[in-house]
Scaffold this motif. Structure first.
Motif, PDB file in Angstrom:
ATOM      1  N   GLU A  10       0.805  -1.220   0.000  1.00 16.19           N
ATOM      2  CA  GLU A  10       0.000   0.000   0.000  1.00 16.19           C
ATOM      3  C   GLU A  10       0.837   1.268   0.000  1.00 16.19           C
ATOM      4  N   LEU A  94      -8.437  10.300   4.820  1.00 19.74           N
ATOM      5  CA  LEU A  94      -8.739   9.762   3.493  1.00 19.74           C
ATOM      6  C   LEU A  94      -7.553   9.845   2.554  1.00 19.74           C
ATOM      7  N   ASN A  97      -6.190   6.587   1.317  1.00 19.79           N
ATOM      8  CA  ASN A  97      -6.832   5.917   0.196  1.00 19.79           C
ATOM      9  C   ASN A  97      -6.181   6.294  -1.128  1.00 19.79           C
ATOM     10  N   ASP A 101      -4.011   3.872  -3.599  1.00 22.87           N
ATOM     11  CA  ASP A 101      -4.758   3.619  -4.828  1.00 22.87           C
ATOM     12  C   ASP A 101      -3.847   2.987  -5.876  1.00 22.87           C
ATOM     13  N   ARG A 174     -15.341   3.769  -1.767  1.00 26.65           N
ATOM     14  CA  ARG A 174     -14.076   3.102  -1.442  1.00 26.65           C
ATOM     15  C   ARG A 174     -13.987   2.787   0.042  1.00 26.65           C
ATOM     16  N   VAL A 175     -14.390   3.736   0.875  1.00 23.41           N
ATOM     17  CA  VAL A 175     -14.367   3.479   2.324  1.00 23.41           C
ATOM     18  C   VAL A 175     -15.412   2.428   2.688  1.00 23.41           C
ATOM     19  N   GLU A 178     -13.976  -0.884   2.038  1.00 19.57           N
ATOM     20  CA  GLU A 178     -13.034  -1.260   3.089  1.00 19.57           C
ATOM     21  C   GLU A 178     -13.768  -1.739   4.334  1.00 19.57           C
TER      22      GLU A 178
END
Length: 440
Positions: A10, A94, A97, A101, A174-175, A178
């Motif tokens: 990540e 955020l 993220n 990505d 996206r969250v 998750e």
């Protein structure tokens, strides 16, 4: 080890670094192939490759390398700008993220890899060697041209991707994904075997306490490795913390029961608890809940005043928390061969409900639209659960919401609608709960 590998994947630099190394290896391999074909007198026809001289090849590779480096710098600047905007608008948490990505990582990696490839091939071109011959790696040069064509498509994709990624719907989705992944991992619909209730487990005497060697956040715990270690040494490991907890240097993190206390076992147990500086939602359900709640709360601030974003965030929360509420809570003890091996602590559904519905009560009284979204979320959670404790907690929050609306909401029609909606939602929850098991 698995947790560290996931964290490495990540990071923003990992994929570009891998693609850069691959580009260097491919460039060297194609140059060697060109040289081997030249030594054997093999000539590839013009129908397959575009042949240019040494000077022309240098110009092509220089143009490709220079332009790709400039495009990579521009793309990086755009990404930083988007990160700054997203951080100030939707919350600094955020930013993770965007850093994780895969699309952004691959795009910057391809641009950087094309530059490194062109530079490596460029240095292999010889106008005149010791034998008076020139060497132009035609295959490698044509591959560079092909990469340049691909990079144009990648640039178009990047513009589309970065524009789409800053939309609040994309961020929220996206969250939400998750959160869904964390729920599926920690609260599976079909719990694995080898679990027991803590009341049924008899723990042996405590032998040692493993303490943190640094301050940080507990990111995750390798449950499978912990059970394997405890089984191998006939131990029971009791976790004193859970993912998302902040610990200080010297705080207890794991108690070791049974077996014999050895420094090797203590060191191995300490490695099973992954500490970091920032929370991640991989094993931390509450963090994903907090991220979506933060989107809603920031949207309700006076500087933003966007109740529709807040409503969408609470709707996303309701869909996943309803799934969580419908799942059985995993027992706290993992066993092997009938012996307790690992005792953990799970996030309770009531904790998530408290966090979300308290935010509605504290921040959304100026917007009946958002309050109704919070009531809708409460109803979905309350009707999805089979736990009387969760249903009772949701009903308590609905009563608090109705009281706060009566006291603080200035819009008379909105106040009446919200109070009626809360009463109707509580009625449905109680009817559903009495159908599966009563509570009072």
């Amino acid at each position: 080890m698995r947790q560290r590998w996931l964290r490495l994947r990540e990071t923003f630099w990992f994929v570009p670094a891998v693609l850069g190394v691959v580009a260097l290896l491919v460039a060297q391999a194609l140059v060697r192939l060109d040289r081997a074909l030249l030594d054997r007198g093999v000539v590839i026809g013009d129908s397959l490759l575009y042949h240019v001289g040494a000077s022309g090849s240098r110009d092509i590779l220089g143009a490709i390398g220079g332009s790709m480096l400039g495009v990579a710098a521009t793309s990086f600047s755009i990404t930083i700008s988007v990160l700054a905007t997203t951080s100030s608008t939707y919350g600094p948490r955020l930013v993770r993220n965007f850093m994780a990505d895969r699309g952004n990582q691959v795009v910057l990696g391809i641009f950087g890899a094309t530059f490194l490839y062109s530079l490596t091939v460029l240095r292999s071109i010889r106008s005149l060697d010791a034998d008076g011959d020139t060497f132009v790696p035609d295959i490698a040069v044509n591959v560079a041209v092909l990469l340049a064509v691909v990079d144009v498509g990648v640039l178009v994709y990047f513009i589309h991707h970065i524009a789409q990624s800053v939309q609040v719907g994309t961020l929220s989705a996206r969250v939400r994904q998750e959160l869904r992944d964390a729920v599926d991992l920690l609260h599976p619909d079909d719990p694995p075997t080898g679990l027991a209730d803590i009341a049924e487990a008899t723990l042996p005497p405590r032998r040692a306490t493993v303490r943190a060697t640094r301050a940080g956040v507990v990111l995750g715990i390798d449950d499978a490795a912990a059970v394997a270690l405890a089984t191998r040494h006939d131990l029971t490991l009791v976790l004193r913390c859970r993912p998302g907890d902040h610990v200080l240097d010297g705080d207890p993190v794991v108690d070791i029961h049974g077996g014999a206390e050895t420094s090797d076992v203590v060191a191995t147990v300490r490695e099973l608890v992954d500490l970091g500086d920032d929370r991640t939602p991989r094993q931390d359900i509450l963090f994903a809940v907090e991220q979506l709640t933060e989107i809603a709360v920031r949207a309700l601030s006076t500087g933003t005043n966007d109740p529709y974003t807040a409503r969408n965030a609470f709707d996303d929360l309701s869909s996943e928390l309803a799934r969580l509420a419908s799942r059985p809570t995993p027992p706290a003890v993992r066993t092997f061969d009938g012996r307790p091996r690992l005792v953990t602590t799970h996030v309770r559904v009531t904790e998530c409900v408290d966090h979300v519905l308290d935010a509605v009560r504290l921040y959304a009284m100026s917007s009946p639209l958002v309050v109704r979204a919070g009531i809708r979320a409460a109803e979905r959670i309350g009707t999805a659960t089979t736990s009387p404790d969760v249903a009772s907690r949701v009903s308590m929050h609905l009563a608090r919401l109705a009281e706060t609306c009566e006291r603080d909401m200035t819009d008379p029609s909105g106040r009446a609608d919200c109070i009626a909606a809360a009463a109707e939602a509580d009625k449905r929850i109680r009817h559903r709960t009495h159908a599966v098991g009563s509570y009072s």
